[in-house]
Design a protein around this motif. Sequence first.
Motif, short mmCIF file in Angstrom:
data_model
loop_
_atom_site.label_atom_id
_atom_site.label_comp_id
_atom_site.label_asym_id
_atom_site.label_seq_id
_atom_site.Cartn_x
_atom_site.Cartn_y
_atom_site.Cartn_z
N LYS A 139 0.87 -1.33 -0.15
CA LYS A 139 -0.11 -0.09 0.15
C LYS A 139 0.65 1.31 0.12
CE LYS A 139 -3.33 2.49 2.84
NZ LYS A 139 -4.10 3.04 1.74
N GLN A 140 1.96 1.34 0.76
CA GLN A 140 2.80 2.46 0.82
C GLN A 140 3.28 2.95 -0.46
OE1 GLN A 140 2.95 -0.39 2.91
NE2 GLN A 140 3.19 0.32 4.84
N ILE A 141 3.79 1.72 -1.19
CA ILE A 141 4.31 2.18 -2.65
C ILE A 141 3.12 2.48 -3.49
CG2 ILE A 141 5.67 1.36 -4.52
CD1 ILE A 141 7.23 1.43 -1.73
N ARG A 142 2.04 1.80 -3.51
CA ARG A 142 1.12 2.17 -4.47
C ARG A 142 0.54 3.72 -4.16
NH1 ARG A 142 -3.25 -0.48 -3.10
NH2 ARG A 142 -2.33 -1.93 -1.48
N ASP A 143 0.49 4.19 -2.90
CA ASP A 143 -0.08 5.22 -2.68
C ASP A 143 0.88 6.24 -2.75
OD1 ASP A 143 -2.40 3.89 -2.05
OD2 ASP A 143 -2.40 4.71 0.30
N ASN A 144 2.36 6.01 -2.59
CA ASN A 144 3.39 6.98 -3.05
C ASN A 144 3.74 7.32 -4.79
OD1 ASN A 144 3.75 7.87 -0.33
ND2 ASN A 144 5.73 6.55 -0.17
N GLU A 183 5.62 15.57 0.68
CA GLU A 183 4.21 15.52 0.58
C GLU A 183 3.76 14.26 0.22
OE1 GLU A 183 2.64 18.21 -2.55
OE2 GLU A 183 3.12 19.82 -1.07
N ALA A 184 4.55 13.25 0.10
CA ALA A 184 4.13 11.59 -0.21
C ALA A 184 3.62 11.13 1.09
CB ALA A 184 5.47 11.01 -0.60
N PRO A 185 2.48 10.62 0.83
CA PRO A 185 1.91 10.16 2.44
C PRO A 185 2.86 9.22 3.08
CG PRO A 185 0.82 9.02 0.37
CD PRO A 185 1.84 9.99 -0.20
N TYR A 186 3.50 8.31 2.63
CA TYR A 186 4.16 7.40 3.64
C TYR A 186 5.84 7.65 3.51
CZ TYR A 186 -0.17 4.69 3.77
OH TYR A 186 -1.29 4.31 4.29
N GLN A 187 6.15 7.91 4.60
CA GLN A 187 7.57 8.31 4.85
C GLN A 187 8.11 7.31 5.92
OE1 GLN A 187 8.97 11.46 3.65
NE2 GLN A 187 7.20 11.82 2.55
N LEU A 188 9.31 7.14 5.73
CA LEU A 188 10.08 6.40 6.83
C LEU A 188 11.33 7.13 7.33
CD1 LEU A 188 10.13 3.95 8.51
CD2 LEU A 188 11.31 2.59 6.46
N ASP A 189 11.46 7.48 8.35
CA ASP A 189 12.81 8.31 8.91
C ASP A 189 13.08 9.55 8.09
OD1 ASP A 189 13.48 6.43 10.83
OD2 ASP A 189 14.58 5.25 9.33
#
Length: 344
Positions: A139-144, A183-189
């Motif tokens: 989901k994180q990749i698809r939404d980004n 602005e991408a909805p899924y971030q990590l660190d």
Amino acid sequence: MYITITAQKLEGHYAQSATDFVDYLEKENAGKPTPDMEHFFDQYQDDISAEAVIKDIDGNTAKLKRTEPKFYSITLNPSQRELKHIKDSPEALKRYTREAMKDYAKAFNRDIDGRPVHVDDIKYYAKVERQRTFKGTDKQIRDNQPYATKILELEQQIRSIQRGEHTGNIKMLQKNIQRLEREAPYQLDGKRIVRGMAKPGPQSHIHIIVSRKDVSNRYSLSPGSKYKASEVEMNGKTVKRGFDRDAFYKNAEKTFDAMFSYKRNYVETYTARKTYLKDPKLYFHMITKLPTNEKAMAFKLLQKSGVNTALLRIPTNTIQLTIKAINALKKGIGKAIESGSIGI
């Protein structure tokens, strides 16, 4: 616990040898010092080399046709909740694998030399992997992805300007890229999640390569058999055949719970997964009828996997949810099952 069994790929460019698959399983060892590497193991030995695995699996294929799988891949995928319960211990996972392979052997409805199949008849090698990476189906990749596409377009524009093919404000384009990254909805660190990025939290799982033939290289033991456990008459004799996947999955789950005193919630069970696939309404109904504490935990687990549990709180008579609500729940739970994020 999410368990899969996959036959060796033989079509297209895939080779008959186990070399490619074993090399794939060695990927996490790349660049690591020897003490930090994870090695293959079997029922009784540790620290088995990749070369020994390939030699043993490739040399145990008597009378198999080129079109028949020479080995199967089994993955044991504990959920993060299960991993936290065992403190993400590789040694605990090794012990569990060895017990789960006893359940695998018992799932064969076969006799070898007049006795049931035993784990010592199974030629297998297993390996603990500690990481997982984000893939295109997550989901994180698809939404980004819309942001990734725009960033790629801007980067192409910048290169075009640098080559002198077009004119433009490179600094402005770079600022737009930085804005899209934020602005991408899924971030990590603080960074946009992209394919290949390591997933956070405990991600340990076990890959098992298991020979199609038994250790004597005489009997074919296929977990991909089209026959369920049954008995048939052949040449006047009663012959056992088949492999009971349901029994293997259920027993491997029970083995984990017994070994580590794990209290499994309904939504984590193989039974729940089967119910969901066959009768989603019954699955939702079962959740709403759980004792208060167990229902709260079920909702918590589903929410963590991205399911909108508010739909399950709609006041109804016998959980007669609207079609829209059911479809929304099915979509969310289906993705959670595919990713193994709720362990079913």
